[in-house]
Design a protein around this motif. Sequence first.
Motif, mmCIF file in Angstrom:
data_model
loop_
_atom_site.group_PDB
_atom_site.id
_atom_site.type_symbol
_atom_site.label_atom_id
_atom_site.label_comp_id
_atom_site.label_asym_id
_atom_site.label_seq_id
_atom_site.Cartn_x
_atom_site.Cartn_y
_atom_site.Cartn_z
ATOM 1 N N ILE A 1 -34.564 -12.876 17.906
ATOM 2 C CA ILE A 1 -34.139 -13.188 19.273
ATOM 3 C C ILE A 1 -35.348 -13.381 20.185
ATOM 4 N N LEU A 2 -36.352 -12.545 20.022
ATOM 5 C CA LEU A 2 -37.574 -12.725 20.807
ATOM 6 C C LEU A 2 -38.249 -14.052 20.463
ATOM 7 N N ARG A 3 -38.215 -14.408 19.196
ATOM 8 C CA ARG A 3 -38.782 -15.682 18.758
ATOM 9 C C ARG A 3 -38.041 -16.847 19.413
ATOM 10 N N LEU A 4 -36.716 -16.777 19.466
ATOM 11 C CA LEU A 4 -35.934 -17.820 20.115
ATOM 12 C C LEU A 4 -36.340 -17.988 21.575
ATOM 13 N N GLN A 5 -36.744 -16.891 22.217
ATOM 14 C CA GLN A 5 -37.139 -16.920 23.624
ATOM 15 C C GLN A 5 -38.609 -17.293 23.820
ATOM 16 N N GLY A 6 -39.337 -17.467 22.704
ATOM 17 C CA GLY A 6 -40.742 -17.818 22.820
ATOM 18 C C GLY A 6 -41.631 -16.659 23.210
ATOM 19 N N ALA A 7 -41.185 -15.428 22.972
ATOM 20 C CA ALA A 7 -41.986 -14.257 23.333
ATOM 21 C C ALA A 7 -43.269 -14.220 22.511
ATOM 22 N N ALA A 8 -44.359 -13.796 23.157
ATOM 23 C CA ALA A 8 -45.655 -13.733 22.478
ATOM 24 C C ALA A 8 -45.763 -12.506 21.586
ATOM 25 N N VAL A 9 -45.117 -11.422 21.972
ATOM 26 C CA VAL A 9 -45.192 -10.168 21.212
ATOM 27 C C VAL A 9 -43.829 -9.908 20.584
ATOM 28 N N LEU A 10 -43.787 -9.863 19.259
ATOM 29 C CA LEU A 10 -42.529 -9.658 18.536
ATOM 30 C C LEU A 10 -42.430 -8.282 17.903
ATOM 31 N N ALA A 11 -43.564 -7.679 17.573
ATOM 32 C CA ALA A 11 -43.559 -6.401 16.854
ATOM 33 C C ALA A 11 -43.617 -5.240 17.830
ATOM 34 N N PRO A 12 -42.856 -4.185 17.560
ATOM 35 C CA PRO A 12 -42.926 -2.994 18.423
ATOM 36 C C PRO A 12 -44.216 -2.221 18.192
ATOM 37 N N GLN A 13 -44.614 -1.455 19.201
ATOM 38 C CA GLN A 13 -45.795 -0.614 19.080
ATOM 39 C C GLN A 13 -45.468 0.625 18.254
ATOM 40 N N ARG A 14 -46.361 0.983 17.329
ATOM 41 C CA ARG A 14 -46.219 2.203 16.533
ATOM 42 C C ARG A 14 -47.261 3.227 16.988
ATOM 43 N N TYR A 15 -46.896 4.502 16.911
ATOM 44 C CA TYR A 15 -47.789 5.579 17.322
ATOM 45 C C TYR A 15 -47.915 6.593 16.190
ATOM 46 N N GLN A 16 -49.106 7.102 16.003
ATOM 47 C CA GLN A 16 -49.327 8.141 15.005
ATOM 48 C C GLN A 16 -49.057 9.509 15.625
ATOM 49 N N LEU A 17 -48.037 10.181 15.105
ATOM 50 C CA LEU A 17 -47.665 11.499 15.605
ATOM 51 C C LEU A 17 -47.498 12.461 14.430
ATOM 52 N N ARG A 18 -47.431 13.732 14.752
ATOM 53 C CA ARG A 18 -47.344 14.780 13.730
ATOM 54 C C ARG A 18 -45.883 15.028 13.353
ATOM 55 N N ALA A 19 -45.616 15.060 12.036
ATOM 56 C CA ALA A 19 -44.289 15.440 11.543
ATOM 57 C C ALA A 19 -44.185 16.962 11.512
ATOM 58 N N ASP A 20 -43.144 17.493 12.114
ATOM 59 C CA ASP A 20 -42.912 18.941 12.095
ATOM 60 C C ASP A 20 -41.756 19.281 11.150
ATOM 61 N N PHE A 21 -41.748 18.617 9.987
ATOM 62 C CA PHE A 21 -40.708 18.859 8.997
ATOM 63 C C PHE A 21 -41.232 18.411 7.639
ATOM 64 N N ASP A 22 -40.536 18.793 6.603
ATOM 65 C CA ASP A 22 -40.851 18.346 5.244
ATOM 66 C C ASP A 22 -39.833 17.304 4.799
#
Length: 409
Positions: A322-343
Motif C-alpha cells: 500500500i505504501l508502494r502504491l502511494q509512492g512512499a519513500a520509506v516502506l520498512a518499519p524501524q526495528r529496535y534492539q531491546l532486551r528480552a525478559d523471557f525464555d
Amino acid sequence: MSEAMRPALQSLAEALQRLLGAVEPLAAVDTLPTAEALGRVLAADVVSALDVPPADNTSMDGYALRAADVARPGTVLPVAQRVPAGVVGAVHQPGTAARIFTGAQIPLGADAVVMQEQCEAVAGEGLAAVRVNAEVKAGQWIRRRGEDVQQGSTVLAAGHRLDAAALGLAASVGAAVLTVARRPRVALFSTGDELVMPGEPLKPGAIYNSNRFTLRGLLQGLGCEVIDLGIVPDNLDATRAALREAAGRADLIITSGGVSVGEEDHLRPAVQAEGSLDLWQIAIKPGKPLAFGRVQDAWFLGLPGNPVSSFVTFLLLVRPVILRLQGAAVLAPQRYQLRADFDWPRPDRRQEFLRVRLNAAGGLELFPNQSSGVLTSAVWGDGLLDNPSGQAITAGDMVAFIPFSELLS
C-alpha cells in the motif's frame, strides 16, 4: 495435496521483493489544502520560497543590545525603545538597550539579547534603564535569518508521508496546497457461510467476522479509500461477481481465509477464472499462506483466515504494498534492539513474529499464548519481536523489536 506438490517456502524478504517488484505507484495525484493533507504521501517536492526565519529575531523576551556595551555584569543601560513582534526596521542606538519580545526582529546594530530573568529595571529620571546582571556574548539568543530553512531548499521530498510536524513545516514556508498521491482504493470482502456480523445471532458453527473490522481499520490507518463489499455468499458465481465488482472499483483487492494450499473453497478458483493467481508459502509464523494475483487491472492479495495470522501478514506484506502504491519513500518499519525478559527455548523453523510488550524496566515481556487465533495478544502487545528461524531466546538476549506505532500508520 502431496508434499511434493506444495509450493516451496520462501522467505519474507523474497516475498516482499516479489511483491514490491510487481506493484508500481499510482500515477494519479490530488492537490489538497495543506491542512487537509495529514497522512498523505507527497507526490511533489515542497521547495521553500523564503528564508525561515525571514529575518534575525529573538528567541527570548528580554533586552536587545550590543555586547560591547556591557563591559561587566551590573552594567546599567538606558532603555531607548520597545520592539514587539511584528515591528520592522527598528534601528539600535549604541549605548542603549531595547526592550524586545520573543519572535521580534533584532534592531539593526544590536548583536545580542539578554533574557529578562538576567536583567532588572532601574528607576531614575528621564529614560527607563536596565541593569544587566550577566556576561554578554555576541549572538546569544538570536535566531539567524535562514537558520531553519534557506530559500530554494527542498524542505519535504516527494515520497514523504505527512505527519503533523511535516504539515507545520510546509506551512512555515508558505505552502498553502500540497500535491499528494491519490488514496489507494482497496476493496475488502469475506467469504464463508460460517461468518456472521456482530449483533447477529451466533448460530452453531458460526463465528463473528473479526477480520473484516481489523483489516478495514488497518487500511483506514494507511490512508486508503476502503470499498467494503461485506460477506459474499459461499458459492463460485457470487465470488466471481464480487471479484469483478471489486476489480472495477479498486486498485487492490484483499480477502482473508480460503488461501491455504489444499483448502476447498470458491475463492481460489474464482480468482483463477477472473484473472491470475499464485499461491505462496511464506516462511513466517504466524502467517505462511499468501495468495497474490491480479483481477482485471486490480491487484489481489489473499490473507490467511486466523485473526493474528491475517493481522501480522497484513503488517509485514500488505502494508509495504500500500505504501508502494502511494509512492512512499520509506516502506520498512524501524526495528529496535531491546532486551528480552523471557525464555523462548523451542523456536520454530520459520521466522517468528512474537507479540510482546515493553515493561517498566525497559525490557520485553511475552504474551503467554502465541496462537494465531488469539487476537488478544495483538491488543495486549506493544509490537512484534522479529525472531530469526530456529533462534532460541534466553532472558537477557538482545532482540529485534518492531513497535506497532511503526506498523499501524
